[in-house]
Scaffold this motif. Structure first.
Motif, PDB file in Angstrom:
ATOM      1  N   VAL A   1       0.865  -1.179   0.000  1.00 10.78           N
ATOM      2  CA  VAL A   1       0.000   0.000   0.000  1.00 10.78           C
ATOM      3  C   VAL A   1       0.901   1.228   0.000  1.00 10.78           C
ATOM      4  N   THR A   2       0.758   2.059  -1.016  1.00 11.59           N
ATOM      5  CA  THR A   2       1.621   3.229  -1.128  1.00 11.59           C
ATOM      6  C   THR A   2       1.037   4.428  -0.388  1.00 11.59           C
ATOM      7  N   ASN A   3       1.921   5.279   0.122  1.00 14.38           N
ATOM      8  CA  ASN A   3       1.495   6.543   0.744  1.00 14.38           C
ATOM      9  C   ASN A   3       0.798   7.464  -0.250  1.00 14.38           C
ATOM     10  N   GLY A   4       1.098   7.277  -1.535  1.00 15.82           N
ATOM     11  CA  GLY A   4       0.544   8.175  -2.539  1.00 15.82           C
ATOM     12  C   GLY A   4       1.313   9.478  -2.616  1.00 15.82           C
ATOM     13  N   LEU A   5       0.998  10.256  -3.646  1.00 16.76           N
ATOM     14  CA  LEU A   5       1.800  11.434  -3.972  1.00 16.76           C
ATOM     15  C   LEU A   5       1.089  12.758  -3.741  1.00 16.76           C
ATOM     16  N   GLY A   6      -0.153  12.744  -3.305  1.00 14.57           N
ATOM     17  CA  GLY A   6      -0.871  13.996  -3.098  1.00 14.57           C
ATOM     18  C   GLY A   6      -1.885  13.880  -1.976  1.00 14.57           C
ATOM     19  N   THR A   7      -2.689  14.920  -1.877  1.00 15.39           N
ATOM     20  CA  THR A   7      -3.802  14.964  -0.929  1.00 15.39           C
ATOM     21  C   THR A   7      -4.949  15.718  -1.594  1.00 15.39           C
ATOM     22  N   SER A   8      -6.119  15.617  -1.034  1.00 17.44           N
ATOM     23  CA  SER A   8      -7.211  16.474  -1.489  1.00 17.44           C
ATOM     24  C   SER A   8      -6.799  17.934  -1.361  1.00 17.44           C
ATOM     25  N   LYS A   9      -7.254  18.742  -2.306  1.00 19.62           N
ATOM     26  CA  LYS A   9      -6.898  20.169  -2.223  1.00 19.62           C
ATOM     27  C   LYS A   9      -7.548  20.833  -1.018  1.00 19.62           C
ATOM     28  N   PHE A  10      -8.513  20.171  -0.395  1.00 22.64           N
ATOM     29  CA  PHE A  10      -9.158  20.717   0.798  1.00 22.64           C
ATOM     30  C   PHE A  10      -8.506  20.213   2.086  1.00 22.64           C
ATOM     31  N   ALA A  11      -7.499  19.341   1.951  1.00 20.45           N
ATOM     32  CA  ALA A  11      -6.782  18.851   3.130  1.00 20.45           C
ATOM     33  C   ALA A  11      -5.294  18.762   2.810  1.00 20.45           C
TER      34      ALA A  11
END
Length: 300
Positions: free
Chosen positions: A271-281
């Protein structure tokens, strides 16, 4: 009695600490990392003298226009010369972001690849109560459509294969692959019956793809005999305790497997941490954005 000035002082101190924490979390958004793992899953002789079959796993770009640092970092991953690229979804966080997604993934789209989407490819993000996230409650989507169909068409035009509710078999770098994927389990879009069954026994490597790591789907992939499952969605917890210890997973996977490479029964799960977040968080705490390179080697 507690003096009013003491109350004001404590409140001010808490406010300063909160602001400092948020500032730290924002500063982490562009501190991208590459996590590397090695898995001895291939039969002896499969690689024909090559050291490893390499899989680059990217997920959760959550792209918004103008994220040039992210675009440059993701594009530079092409220098790793991966044999296979896997994208497990949530590429968008803005209706205008498809061109920037394609800029970021551009060189990688010329390599063999497969993908599944997440809910945030289909629908735009929205403001949410952060305390609802921390309690693990599932949030209602915005149902505001994003231009995912055009993005999907671009992926396919470049040669990536859509693994959503499909079983895919192909050979690359001399390794015979059997892939299967489902749509996002987070909002019950998955229908495992469409891909059910053991992977082709003639394949050298079998890989399961899903956006959100939910146990009901992972259990079925594991029972059918897939060797490796790849997922995103959790952001590694996004707001963690030191040492990337997740507080919540935003799925029903256990917190210990919210990020990284772990056993899941007879199957491996990354499971990857991923490269972004929601623009609202837009904050990450003790959980930097990352992509993953998995070196699949021959078993000893």
């Amino acid at each position: 009695m507690v003096k009013f000035s003491s109350i004001l002082g404590a409140a001010a101190a808490m406010g300063i600490a909160g602001a400092a924490t948020i500032a730290y979390g924002v500063s982490e958004l562009n501190k991208f990392q590459l996590k590397t793992y090695e898995l001895p899953l291939l039969q002896t002789g499969t690689l024909r003298g090559k050291d490893a079959f390499t899989i680059l796993h990217v997920s959760d770009l959550h792209m918004i226009p103008g994220q040039d640092t992210k675009i440059a970092w993701v594009s530079a991953l092409d220098a790793l010369d991966p044999d296979l690229v896997i994208n497990t979804g949530d590429n968008l966080s803005d209706e205008r972001a498809v061109p920037d997604v394609l800029r970021a993934l551009g060189p990688l789209l010329n390599r063999p690849g497969a993908f599944v989407f997440g809910t945030n490819d289909y629908w735009a993000p929205q403001m949410v109560n952060p305390f609802k996230y921390l309690t693990g409650s599932k949030r209602e989507p915005s149902y505001v459509d994003l231009p995912w169909k055009g993005m999907r068409a671009a992926f396919i035009e470049h040669g990536w294969q859509d693994a959503t509710h499909k079983r895919i078999e192909f050979q690359t770098s001399g390794v015979r692959l059997a892939l299967a994927g489902v749509d996002d389990p987070h909002h019950d879009f998955d229908d495992y019956s469409l891909v059910a069954g053991a992977p082709n026994e003639d394949a050298d490597l079998s890989i399961a793809l899903l956006h959100a790591p939910y146990r009901r789907t992972l259990d079925q992939f594991e029972t059918d005999g897939y060797q490796l499952a790849l997922a995103g969605h959790t952001h590694g917890g996004q707001i963690c305790l030191p040492g990337e210890r997740a507080i919540v997973t935003n799925a029903d996977i256990d917190r210990e497997r919210a990020s990284g490479l772990h056993r899941y029964g007879s199957m491996w799960l990354e499971v990857t941490n991923g490269l972004g977040t929601s623009k609202f968080a837009p904050v990450r705490i003790f959980c930097r954005p990352s992509a993953t390179l998995i070196r699949v080697t021959e078993s000893k």
